[in-house]
Structure formats: structure tokens, C-alpha cells
Design a protein around this motif. Sequence first.
Motif: not given
Lengths: 478, 462
Positions: A32-33, A36, A190, A227, B15-16, B18, B20, B22, B26, B42, B61, B63-66, B70
Motif C-alpha cells: 500500500g505504501i 501511494k 520511506r 506491523p 472506515e478505511y 485497518k 495497522c 504504522r 512515527v 469494518t 500520512i 507511513a499509512c498504506p491505505e 489518513l
Amino acid sequence: MSTAFYNKFERHSNGVGLKGHSTHYCAGCGHGIVHKYLSEAISELGIQDDTVMVSPVGCSVFAYYYFDTGNTQAAHGRAPAVAIGHKLANPKAMVISYQGDGDLASIGLAETIAVAQLGSPLTVIFINNAIYGMTGGQMAPTTLMGQTTSTSPDGRKQINGQPIKMAEQIAQLDGPIYVERVALFSPAERNKARKAIKKALQLQKEGRGYAFVEVLAECPTHLKITPDKSEKWVKENMVPIFPLGVKKDVDVEPWWDIKEPIFDSEKILGLIGGTTEKTERFCKEFPSHIHPADISLKLAGSGGDGAQTAAILVTTAGINEGFDGTHIPAYGPESRGGTSYADVHIAKTEVLNPASPLPHILIAYNAPSLAKFGSSVTNNGFILFDNSVAKEFEPADSSIKVIGVPFAEIAADLGKMVVKNIVSLGALAAATNIFPRETFLATIKQALKDKASLMPLNEQAFDRGYKAAKDCMQTKGY
Amino acid sequence: MAQKAERPKPYLVPEYCKGCGRCVGVCTKGCITFSEEINHQTGIAPVKLDLEKCNSCGLCIDACPEPFSLLAVESGETVDSKNPAKLFLDKKNDAIKPIAIANQEIPMPKTEPMVIKGNYAAAIGAMIAGCRHMYGYPITPSTEGAELMAKFLPKMNGWYLQAVSEVATINHMYGTAGAGLPTMTFTSSPGFSLMVEGISYMVGAELPSVIVNVMRGGPGLGNIAPEQSDIKFACRGLGHGNTHAICLTPSTPQEVLDLTIEAFELAFKYRNPVIILLDGYLGQMTGKVNLPTHLNKPGIPEWAVYGDRAHRGNLINSIDLAEPDLERRNEKICAKYATMKAHARADNFMTDDAEILLVACNTPARISKGAVQNLREAGVKAGLFRPITVWPFPVEQLKTLLPKTKQIVVVEASAGQLEDELRLELNKAGVEKLPEIRHIRRMGGNLPQQADVVAYVKSIAK
């Protein structure tokens, strides 16, 4: 922040419910990262319309759910091969091959290396998380020594080989211009990952060359840790084996400037030798005195005798005269040296079977060929042979005319052994009256093309063969 | 402070998220914490944000995989999480409806007949059909085609790319076909074996391509002499799944050229690969070839992923995880197969009153043609039925000949692969009263010989 993601992921479970705005990846997954950063880079570089994203087989098989670009999903391991197919189809396209470790470093190794070595501008993003995600936590080519997976339940051992270091492999090739390994476990890493991805795209956009970014990513699900612990795991366990940093970065001037393909009839005809010029015809009628509808010839010798060239000339002569013609060379390794023979047919309307097991005419350039095929000639047929290298031949039937002409001697006398086959065509014309002299000479001229200066020699060779055959026939009373 | 305030702050759409976490580690200000409060939509516990101390560093932001969990909210912006149009901020959906760019027919002057070999005829046919992308891996006896393309295509700003393998070849083709352009390869039996994975993908993803398979002796490494070794394979075994492709079986260099051009038309018409089966003998055979009156300048179909604005919304794939979706894809493909049947084609030679019907394709068909001529001269009522497509098999054409046919003799350079197709298709067509079916078969690189065919047919003629 601007991105190249879809507003709504319509392809993710048809965009129904929450899936319309969330990825299919597990919580904390590195994919996902990277998605992005890639999406931001596409947007920032203004290449969204031009981009073709090639999704692999693996967890990122569904990358096309998310990227609002052209999308192609490839077979397992073949993403770079597919990507280059896209790039050559549209050299202006920005093509990204996005692959996991099973795809890139195992099943697709050949394609990975070969496409990297091509060096064409392309961006390959390699997600290395040391495990197979989609199939459920099996050993990857990048799995660490001792690492437990479902197919290395006691840890990866020597017999499984060691983890393959792709960035280093790719960097030692001449094709790529930029190779970097980055990670996602800290803000600093990152940041480097984001920059590397953008640079890899920038280099493609500028037409400079192939770029490869390996990303050490986390797979918390199959590492069976949280994670945050998986970030730590990558840092402590993967980085010592897969050192981060730039592996290759060479300065290359933009060179990818591909012209539009040409679709022009004159151009094609010029290349393939198609001509609008009418070929002159000299035959009054089909040489039906040899056979009423379909004349079969065999030309046999050894490599270098020019049997195939002579065969093509006879075929072409027939077609130039408006008949049908076929030529089949001896088939198999012997066509690359050793015995060489050719089957030729000249037919009034249509050659039915192009093979010549029982020829009407045999031209033999050496003794073995004469011995091998001499007795296959049909009654009332003709055997022409080089009597400077083969002894007189007794035909199976007295109706068969056997004409010996010193092909090699005449050619040697003319100072060019290569015209031996032209001597034989002169003999063919004299003995069989298959086509007039003019037909042969026009065909030879056509074949010589820009080497027209050789025409007088060829004409001489033809006439010497013609005369020698006539002399022989007179002697034999044919 | 004023500078910091201009940078975006995170906005959490629970809602989006998860959960995690991450982002948690930070944040140096401790604004983000794990939570145990489960989101009822969810079933996941998203993180919690308390932005009182937020310095807008943005690391969370990053670091967020979605994509939509964020969000970065510029100073002064407000977010309405219930309104997607506002939720996704400056992202605009500006993709346009895909458009098709039509092919163009370019006239060719009338030329004299050419004298070219079968493999070259296929290469020239492909160039006339507008193919400027040829991929291949050298394999005897198909190589001359590739060599000619390697010589000519660069002069037309096209590409001959020698692939690392046949596996790579078919996938280069997949990419170029995905971009909507004509592409082809030359291969021979062992290479064809390696390509079938990609052919299955092409069928699934509905991509056009032309594969010229100059068949040679098998199995295994076999030899490089002519065999009709892949008829069954091409008709019934094009990789995993419900795969089929039109299989053309020319028998003269002229037909090789004509059918190669047609193969591209069929490939694009049906968005499916087309297989041209030659035998090694035909590939090497030189004959008279007339060129067509037009050449094709290909456009870009509506469905292509070309890498331009007009085709940005398109997708080439063959994966459908949901069973109903995959069944629908299969039904669509099978419906195409049904319409392809209209292209079944055959050629008849002296069949009007034939009592013994030879059935053969490729070079064995020419050998049989010669045999029919001999047999007629000897007073035997023989004829030749020559399938020009082996899939779809021209069973309707064959059926019309059956009333007069007393015996069928399948002449082929394989262990009955053509005969199997014939029997299967007659069976499927519900033909109950079959004539006696006999055969002449050679293998290992040997072709049936005209004299043998004549002798055999004479022996069975009553």
C-alpha cells in the motif's frame, strides 16, 4: 496531495461498500505504501494518461484496482516481458512493471534479466518481502536463511539455496542505468523510497533508460507478527542480507527517440523485391514435349555446387513465363553442407505435388548424386551430369537421354567456379528445350540485380554449357 | 508557527483504517494511539487521532498504506467524510471514454508474381497486414520467417525483438497485443509448446495475435523434418481453460501469404489468437505468389491499453475471482467460438463423383492432389477434401460429400491427429452413417509419398 488513484475502486468487489475505497492488502502491508508513492510520482510527473501499469501474479495482482492509468495484468513472472511489449507498441507510453519476489526473482528470472539487459526505458518496481504472500506464506527466493515458512517449516536450509539479491544482480548488467534498494521501515527510509520511485519514472520519462527499484517491504500476516514488529524485522534481519542504497546510477543522455512505423506500399515492395515491371515472355507454349501438364526436375550435388540457386532460377523462369513453379530444397542438416538436392516442378496451370521422386529431368553435379538419382528418372526423361567429375551413366531405359557436360571444367576455364550451375542451365536448355535461351538469361539478369556486371560471364557460361550439351547429343545421335 | 500551519494535517477516515498502526510509531508528538474501540462497519479497531499537539510533519500520512485512510488536509480545508466528492479532495476523475482509431487500407500497385518460400510468404503477409512487431526465438524450421522480419521490420521503423525464450516471446506479444497492435511470431513445435501458457492468457484476456507454427517431428526434441505433429495440440490443447483458436492450414506459399493476412483480420475480429500451421516442407517450399491489392495500416481498437489519454480507462486481464464473473467470461468466449465456426473452410479437388475421398491438409494435401490425378488417370474415382481450417473443422462441407463417398482415406504426417478431428466433428455433427475411414500415416519427419497413396487407394478401390 495529488495521486493517480481512482476516486473509487470500482474493480475492487465492484466498488461495493468499504472496498470501494480501501485496498485488498492486509493491515500494515508494504504494498500500500509503495502504491501511494508510485501514484504520487505518476501524478507529480504528469504522466497519468501515458502510464501503463503492468500488474504481476502475486499479492499485487490487483494493482489495477487502484491506479487510474492503463492497466495490464500479466502471467506469473512475465510482467517485464509484457511491459516491453507495451513499450515497443507505444514508445511514448510510460510502462511500469510492478512485481513481487516470486514473480520477479523466481519464476520470471529469465524475463527479469533479459528485459533489464535490453536497457529500454522502463520502470521496474520490485517488492521484496522475503515470503510468498498470495499463496499463503511459502518460501520465496528471497526468504532468509533459517526463516520459517510453510514450505521451509524447519527454516530455510542450505539445500534451499541462499536468498537471491536482485538489486545487485540487476546492477551488474550493462542495460540498467539506475538500481536502488530502499525500505519502508522508518520515515527516513520511506523518504528515500519515495524519491527512488520518482527518479525511476523520471528516467523513463526522459528516455534515458531502464530503472529498477527494489523495496524491502513488510508482510506482517505471513511473518505472523504485528506491523510495527515487521518493520523492525525488516530492519534487523533483511537489511544485513539485502543492503540498502544505490547500486548503480549512471548518467545517460536521453536516447529513446522512436520513429513512427512506416506503412507505405512502395517501401514494402522495395524491400521484398516486388516489381510492377512486366517480365518479358519468350515461350510460345508450355514445353509439353517433356510432359503435357507438369514437369518434374531434380537437381542434385553437394553444398557449393549451386544446385539450389539453379533450381530457383528454373522455378523463377517458369513463373516468369506464366506457368506455375515450385522448388523444394533438400530438407535437413545436409542443406547446411554435404549433399544438396532440390525438387523443382514447372506446371502448365498448377503444381499438384511439388516433390520429384521420379523426375523427368535430373541434373547431377557429382558422381554420388548421379548414382543415387540416376535410376529414378522416368522413361523419355533426361539425365544431365558433370562428366568432368562423374563417369558415363547407363540409364534404366534406352528412352532416357544421358548427356554429359563438363560443368566444372567449363567454369574453371572461365575462371569462376560459381558459374558451374549456370553452365548446367545452358546444358538443360540445349538438351530439353524446356525454355528458350532468352528466358534463362532474363531470369539470371533479374537474379543478379545490382551485380549486372557479372552478366557477360554468366551468359558465356550458359552458352558454353549449351554448346557442350549440343555437341554431346550430336555425338550420341540424340 | 505560521509556516507550520500551512502544511497539511492528517484526517482519519476510520472506515478505511485497518488499524495497522504504522502511523503510531512515527508521530513524535504522540498524537496517534492504538484503540480497542471496534468500528462496527469494518470489525477493525482503527487508530485514534488527537491533533492538539500535531505539528503537521506529515510522517503519519507517509507511513499509512491505505490511499483513503489518513488524508492530508490543507489548512483551512474541511472534510466531509460522508461526501466522497469532498472526501477525496483535489483528485479529479477526468478519464475519457475510450475511442477507436480505424485501420486504413493503403492501395498497392499491381505487381508481377513473386517467387518466394512458404516461411517468407508468412513474413511478407504479416508485413502487408500491418504487423510491425514481431517477437521470436530462433527454431528450425521456422527461422527464415524471423530472419526476414529482422531484416525488413527495422527499415519500416518496426521491431523484431529476439526474446529470451518462447515464453518471453508470447508475453512480449501479449503486451503489444494489449496495446492494440498487430503482432506475430514464428515458431516450431517445441517452441509452440512453451507458448501455450501465454496463448491461454491471450484467449482469456481476449487479445489478438498470430502464431505461425512450422510443425516438425516430435515428441520431445524430435527432429527438424516435417510432421503434422501439433494438429491435436492446436485444435484441442491451447493451454489451460476453455481455449480455442482458429487454426489455418495452408498448402501453398500463395495460400500462406493470403491466410496470414486473413489471420490478422480474424485475430482482431474475434480478439483471439489465430494459429497458422505449416509443416517444415511447406515452410521451405518456394512457389509463385501474387501480392494483394492493399496493405493495412492498423489503428488502435477501443479496448486497447495503448498508454494514451484515449485508452486510459482500459484493462487487459484474465482474472475473475468471483465464480459468476469467470463463468460469464467463459460464456462470452465460448459464444465467440460458436461464431468462429462460420469461418470453417475447405477446398475440394475432383470430388464431384468421388467414391474414395482423400482427406489431407498442408503438404500431405498436395501429395494427395498428385495422387488423385494419378488415380483418375487409372480410372479410380478419387477426390481430395482439403481442410483449410482444422479448427473449426469444415464438417458441414465434408457432410455434403458423404452421400457419394464409399471410403475416406485420411492422409497425414502424424499418428492420426487429423483423423481424430474428423471423427470427433462428424460425431458431434450427428452423422450416423459413416463411410469406412482408412488412413495413410507417416511420422518422424517422413511425409506420405504420392506413389504409396496411389498404390494404397488402388488396393482398396473396388
